[in-house]
Design a protein around this motif. Structure first.
Motif, PDB file in Angstrom:
ATOM      1  N   MET A  83       0.539  -1.416   0.011  1.00  0.00           N
ATOM      2  CA  MET A  83      -0.193   0.220   0.074  1.00  0.00           C
ATOM      3  C   MET A  83       0.712   1.083  -0.019  1.00  0.00           C
ATOM      4  SD  MET A  83      -3.017  -1.182  -0.183  1.00  0.00           S
ATOM      5  CE  MET A  83      -4.196   0.357  -0.341  1.00  0.00           C
ATOM      6  N   PHE A  84       2.129   1.170   0.699  1.00  0.00           N
ATOM      7  CA  PHE A  84       2.913   2.430   0.739  1.00  0.00           C
ATOM      8  C   PHE A  84       3.186   2.378  -0.302  1.00  0.00           C
ATOM      9  CE2 PHE A  84       7.091   3.955   1.215  1.00  0.00           C
ATOM     10  CZ  PHE A  84       7.651   4.775   1.976  1.00  0.00           C
ATOM     11  N   ILE A  85       3.720   2.191  -1.257  1.00  0.00           N
ATOM     12  CA  ILE A  85       4.324   1.583  -2.764  1.00  0.00           C
ATOM     13  C   ILE A  85       3.442   2.688  -4.010  1.00  0.00           C
ATOM     14  CG2 ILE A  85       5.528   0.224  -4.382  1.00  0.00           C
ATOM     15  CD1 ILE A  85       7.223  -1.348  -2.422  1.00  0.00           C
ATOM     16  N   LEU A  86       2.111   1.302  -2.977  1.00  0.00           N
ATOM     17  CA  LEU A  86       1.245   2.076  -4.040  1.00  0.00           C
ATOM     18  C   LEU A  86       0.559   3.353  -4.278  1.00  0.00           C
ATOM     19  CD1 LEU A  86      -0.743   1.094  -6.507  1.00  0.00           C
ATOM     20  CD2 LEU A  86      -2.323   0.206  -4.942  1.00  0.00           C
ATOM     21  N   MET A  91       1.028   8.795  -6.342  1.00  0.00           N
ATOM     22  CA  MET A  91       0.791  10.231  -5.542  1.00  0.00           C
ATOM     23  C   MET A  91       1.568  10.714  -7.010  1.00  0.00           C
ATOM     24  SD  MET A  91       1.345  10.995  -1.940  1.00  0.00           S
ATOM     25  CE  MET A  91       2.364   9.836  -2.079  1.00  0.00           C
ATOM     26  N   THR A  92       1.923  10.015  -7.708  1.00  0.00           N
ATOM     27  CA  THR A  92       3.048  10.645  -8.940  1.00  0.00           C
ATOM     28  C   THR A  92       2.730  10.278 -10.221  1.00  0.00           C
ATOM     29  OG1 THR A  92       5.105   9.548  -7.770  1.00  0.00           O
ATOM     30  CG2 THR A  92       5.522   9.588 -10.224  1.00  0.00           C
ATOM     31  N   ILE A  98      -4.378  10.333 -14.662  1.00  0.00           N
ATOM     32  CA  ILE A  98      -5.472  10.336 -15.123  1.00  0.00           C
ATOM     33  C   ILE A  98      -6.438  12.226 -14.573  1.00  0.00           C
ATOM     34  CG2 ILE A  98      -6.829   9.412 -12.967  1.00  0.00           C
ATOM     35  CD1 ILE A  98      -4.698   7.771 -12.092  1.00  0.00           C
ATOM     36  N   ALA A  99      -5.686  12.579 -13.757  1.00  0.00           N
ATOM     37  CA  ALA A  99      -6.107  14.097 -14.009  1.00  0.00           C
ATOM     38  C   ALA A  99      -6.013  14.711 -15.003  1.00  0.00           C
ATOM     39  CB  ALA A  99      -5.078  15.039 -12.406  1.00  0.00           C
TER      40      ALA A  99
END
Length: 114
Positions: A83-86, A91-92, A98-99
């Motif tokens: 979950m940390f890596i995901l 976030m990157t 996507i945005a």
């Protein structure tokens, strides 16, 4: 097998929530001046969201199921690391990939100061 049933229930939930979402977005929010979104734009964004869920969802769900099946006594640590890596990866990638699918982003050019 339960994962497939759960996915079907989530899909059905999206379909049954659609009229309420449309009313909330197009009527209530527009009445109070919070939203200027058109019907076609709402459906276009919904289709994009479904497409992204189809592309990104299965690999993430597969990884989580794999971690649960193989994690053993270190399940919490493996799950936390995943979950940390995901989170870092998303976030990157979110502002880059996507945005821009949903919002027009401004690209600032470097301006030389003379």
């Amino acid at each position: 097998m339960n994962e497939i049933l759960h996915t079907g229930i989530l899909f059905w939930s999206q379909i049954t929530d659609l009229p309420f979402s449309l009313y909330s977005t197009l009527v209530i929010e527009a009445r109070h001046g919070f939203n200027k979104q058109m019907v076609w734009l709402l459906f276009r964004d919904l289709i994009k969201g479904i497409f992204l869920a189809i592309i990104l969802g299965p690999p993430i769900v597969f990884a989580i199921i794999f971690i649960v099946q193989k994690g053993g006594p270190y399940l919490a640590i493996y799950y936390w690391a995943f979950m940390f890596i995901l989170s870092i990866v998303m976030m990157t990638l979110y502002p880059i990939l996507i945005a821009p699918l949903y919002n027009k982003t401004r690209v600032f050019k470097k301006v030389a100061i003379h």
